[in-house]
Write an enzyme that holds these catalytic residues in place. Structure first.
Site, short mmCIF file in Angstrom:
data_model
loop_
_atom_site.label_atom_id
_atom_site.label_comp_id
_atom_site.label_asym_id
_atom_site.label_seq_id
_atom_site.Cartn_x
_atom_site.Cartn_y
_atom_site.Cartn_z
N ASP A 1 0.86 -1.16 0.00
CA ASP A 1 0.00 0.00 0.00
C ASP A 1 0.91 1.24 0.00
OD1 ASP A 1 -3.16 0.67 1.72
OD2 ASP A 1 -2.09 1.77 0.17
C1 GLC Z 1 -4.17 4.47 -0.13
C2 GLC Z 1 -5.06 3.32 0.25
C3 GLC Z 1 -5.19 2.26 -0.81
C4 GLC Z 1 -5.01 2.87 -2.18
C5 GLC Z 1 -3.58 3.39 -2.26
C6 GLC Z 1 -3.27 4.04 -3.62
O1 GLC Z 1 -3.48 4.95 0.98
O2 GLC Z 1 -4.80 2.67 1.49
O3 GLC Z 1 -6.49 1.67 -0.65
O4 GLC Z 1 -5.23 1.89 -3.17
O5 GLC Z 1 -3.29 4.31 -1.22
O6 GLC Z 1 -4.02 5.21 -3.77
#
Ligand code: GLC
Length: 751
Positions: free
Chosen positions: A274
């Site tokens: 993430d």
């Molecule tokens: C965010 C979220 C995730 C998302 C990622 C990219 O912090 O936790 O769900 O896909 O970043 O935007």
């Protein structure tokens, strides 16, 4: 040649191609494939990536995300395939989690449809639109089970039940990717990324990013199935979660990522972290950037989102023997396989068809489907004296801070939407009601009294124009009451703003915000019938509203077409049939509150209260305000007793459980018939009920339908204390009903 043979030969040609390519790659270029910077257009965390173009030329980027616009993506892809040494195309990802420019209800609202065809169709349309704009990879479905509505990201998932969550996960993967061998074949297919692996929805106290900690037996019986279902459906990628599991952050958790995901479940795709997931493990306290990057790679994480820990430390870690070249090669291969499967080596511009961007996005057809599905997601929580549907005549007052805003309609994570596109609720109601109805609007109040809180609860400029408001609270209130007094019925558009749920949006108080509550109380005092149109990304505490308001329609955040869909339901063009995928508690003190709980050694008789020395509170009953699976209709559905084809089966047997559902009303309607099973005695304690099936049926006015469910020994399996997936002989209770509380029962045994 069988499908399996063609799969093998396909793999053989893919492996041959990748072998040849990797033989030409330097170590730096292999590590470069593991790097996923953000484009900076849409950033959800603190870190931003910089000098991306130079890194692409140097072969130091494997993909990018959150670039909006096919021309921009085409130009970046051109740099990669024309100005880098090996011309390896990039992946382009985005959080397309409930639609692209045509936005569907938030995922929790989609779950409330219990309609797998609709959910798959919404993902299909999202893929058609995103792929028309250059995107080949979506960070969806989010399948985290959550039993704590204080956690704002409950809005992004499918609620509290693993069976429903698993069915939805499969539907969304199929919608994005296509099924089986035809996956990615079309230029309208994009790669799914199931997230957030794992257990992110169990954040303690509903505090986002907080610690999760649970037994393996709870993990596997209550949280892990939706991830596995998405993997079984062929999800091409998995995103590791921010939280720790068993004391080790998921992103460095070898047991979770290699032992379970890859070895037990057979996942063959790639794992991406993430946002800054690697860098954050320094804060978790398990090492410095070099240590945590090495641990992530060894755990089985292939791609580093934004941290650039892989880019900056893996060569050194390799020299120090902390990681092996084999581990780097393995991660690089998985990324290249994804690009190969998506067809990017055959045609790096497969997703850069600028003509499609003009014809396939936000089309009338897509919007019409979104309007239908939006109406299907609404849950009718109360409808006293048939207040609803509203007759298309007379004067209707539409009041509230959420009645006249476009940007608030789509809901959180609508990253590609045109903010001005959605009709406001007032516009939608006028459109649907037609010219025989007079609709008068008044704002009535701000979102909340605390301007600083309101500021925190808005994101990407989705303010509710508080700064432009010149009237005092009392002026706004009096204006609304004047409008209400002159009307035949009052529609109160109240609740949360779209960014009061979603990421980093935990709340400890789940009431409708203060000034809105005051407005609602004053509207009720007028004596007019009041219909609460509730905008929310999570369960709220509505005990006063349930007692005092004539009708309550939960519309979640219904997407770009929500205003029209709400009109369709309020005026009776559509009969609402949604059911709650998550429990609504009486108050926050009951949380976590969920239907599939254990019996304990001192259970309270169902619906009873108060009994000393029993598992119950002094101040409220154990019951939710609205249970899992609950939702009313304009029709009245009555259930017969459960009929069983037999009351005992062996391990090779199967039985059928049936009911007759009768629509005792004058209007056709949809009913979601739910099947629950209870294992009365087990080698470990078992929940008082578990959802094991459901069927959404349309029953015409005055008609009946027989609904049957097959029950097999496989459905009776669970993880025992040795984490073996088993069923055990004994007695079972089968329950069928209109929600998890109001069911008809019968018993059978497994011999
Ligand atoms: C965010 C979220 C995730 C998302 C990622 C990219 O912090 O936790 O769900 O896909 O970043 O935007």
């Amino acid at each position: 040649m069988t499908a399996c043979d063609s799969q093998k030969s396909g793999d053989a040609s893919m492996n041959k191609f990748i072998d040849k390519l990797m033989d030409r790659m330097t170590l730096e270029e292999k590590i470069g494939q593991l790097n996923l910077p953000s484009s900076g257009d849409i950033t959800t965390g603190q870190a931003r990536s910089n000098n991306i173009a130079d890194k692409i030329r140097a072969g130091a980027v494997g993909g990018l995300f959150n670039i909006k616009g096919v021309e921009k993506i085409q130009e970046v892809q051109r740099i990669a395939v024309e100005e880098s040494r090996l011309k390896i195309p990039l992946l382009f990802g985005m959080d397309v989690i409930h639609g692209y420019e045509t936005v569907f209800p938030i995922p929790l609202g989609m779950a409330a449809t219990w309609d797998m065809k609709a959910i798959e169709q919404s993902a299909r349309i999202a893929a058609i639109e995103a792929s028309a704009d250059g995107i080949c990879w979506t960070f969806s479905p989010m399948v985290d089970i959550s039993r704590d509505p204080r956690w704002g990201r409950v809005s992004e998932g499918s609620g509290e039940d693993p069976f429903l969550g698993g069915e939805i996960a499969k539907a969304m993967v199929y919608g994005y990717q296509g099924k089986g061998d035809s996956a990615y074949r079309e230029k309208t297919n994009i790669m799914a990324c199931v997230k957030h692996y794992a257990l992110y929805g169990a954040a303690e106290a509903g505090l986002d990013y907080n610690t999760t900690d649970m037994s393996r037996i709870r993990m596997f019986n209550e949280y892990m199935y939706p991830y596995q279902a998405a993997v079984d459906a062929g999800a091409g990628s998995v995103m590791s979660s921010f939280n720790e599991v068993d004391g080790i952050p998921a992103t460095a958790n070898k047991w979770l990522i290699t032992d379970v995901l890859r070895k037990q479940w057979g996942f063959g795709g790639f794992v991406v972290t993430d946002y800054t997931g690697i860098m954050e493990m320094v804060n978790h306290g398990i090492g410095d950037m070099r240590e945590v990057s090495a641990r992530a790679l060894s755990a089985g994480v292939d791609m580093d989102m934004v941290s650039e820990g892989y880019l900056s430390t893996l060569q050194q870690s390799l020299k120090e023997g902390k990681i092996t070249e084999k581990e780097i090669d393995q991660a690089c291969r998985r990324i290249l396989e994804a690009k190969y499967k998506l067809g990017l080596f055959d045609n790096p511009y497969k997703y850069c068809d600028t003509e499609r961007a003009k014809t396939d996005i936000y089309t009338d057809e897509h919007r019409s489907i979104a309007r239908r599905i939006s109406a299907e997601s609404f849950v009718l929580l109360k409808n006293d004296k048939q207040t609803l549907p509203i007759k298309k005549k007379g004067k209707i007052a539409v009041v509230g801070p959420l009645a006249n805003t476009s940007s608030n309609m789509p809901g959180t994570w609508s990253v590609a939407v045109n903010m001005e596109a959605p009709a406001t609720l007032v516009e939608g109601l006028k459109e649907v009601a037609g010219d025989k109805v007079e609709i008068v609007y008044a704002k009535g109040s701000h979102l909340m009294s605390d301007a600083a809180y309101e500021e925190r609860a808005t994101l990407f400029g989705r303010t509710l124009y508080r700064d432009k408001e010149k009237r005092s609270d009392i002026q706004m209130l009096n204006e609304a009451l004047n409008v209400a007094h002159g009307a035949d019925v009052v529609v109160a558009a109240l609740g949360e703003s779209s960014e009061m749920s979603g990421e980093s949006s935990s709340r400890t108080d789940l009431n409708i915000p203060d000034v809105q509550k005051t407005l609602l109380e004053e509207l009720v005092k007028t004596g007019k019938p009041v219909v609460l149109v509730l905008f929310t990304g999570r369960p709220l505490t509505l005990t006063w509203e349930d007692k005092n308001v004539s009708a309550i329609l939960n519309v979640w955040f219904g997407g770009t077409e929500a205003a029209y869909a709400i009109g369709d339901v309020l005026f009776g063009n559509v009969n609402p049939g949604g059911k709650l995928p998550v429990t609504f508690p009486q108050n926050v003190g009951q949380i976590p509150l969920f239907y599939n709980h254990k019996n304990t050694g001192r259970p309270l008789a169902e619906g009873g209260w108060f009994e000393k020395f029993r598992a119950n509170y002094l101040d409220v009953t154990n019951e939710p305000l609205y249970p899992f699976g609950y939702g009313l209709s304009y029709a009245q559905f009555d259930y017969s007793d459960v009929r069983l084809s037999t009351d005992q089966i062996d391990r090779n047997g199967m039985l059928t459980a049936s009911v007759t559902v009768t629509n005792n009303s004058e209007c056709d309607g949809d009913e979601i018939v739910q099947l629950y099973i209870r294992d009365l005695v087990g080698s470990v304690t078992r929940p008082v009920k578990e959802l094991k099936g459901f069927e959404k049926v349309t029953i015409r006015a005055g008609e009946s339908k027989d609904i049957s469910f097959k029950i097999t020994p496989e459905m009776l399996k669970f993880y025992n204390s040795d984490i073996q997936f088993v069923n055990e002989v004994g007695e079972f209770e089968v329950m069928i009903g209109t929600n998890s509380r109001d069911v008809k029962k019968a018993t059978f045994s497994l011999k």
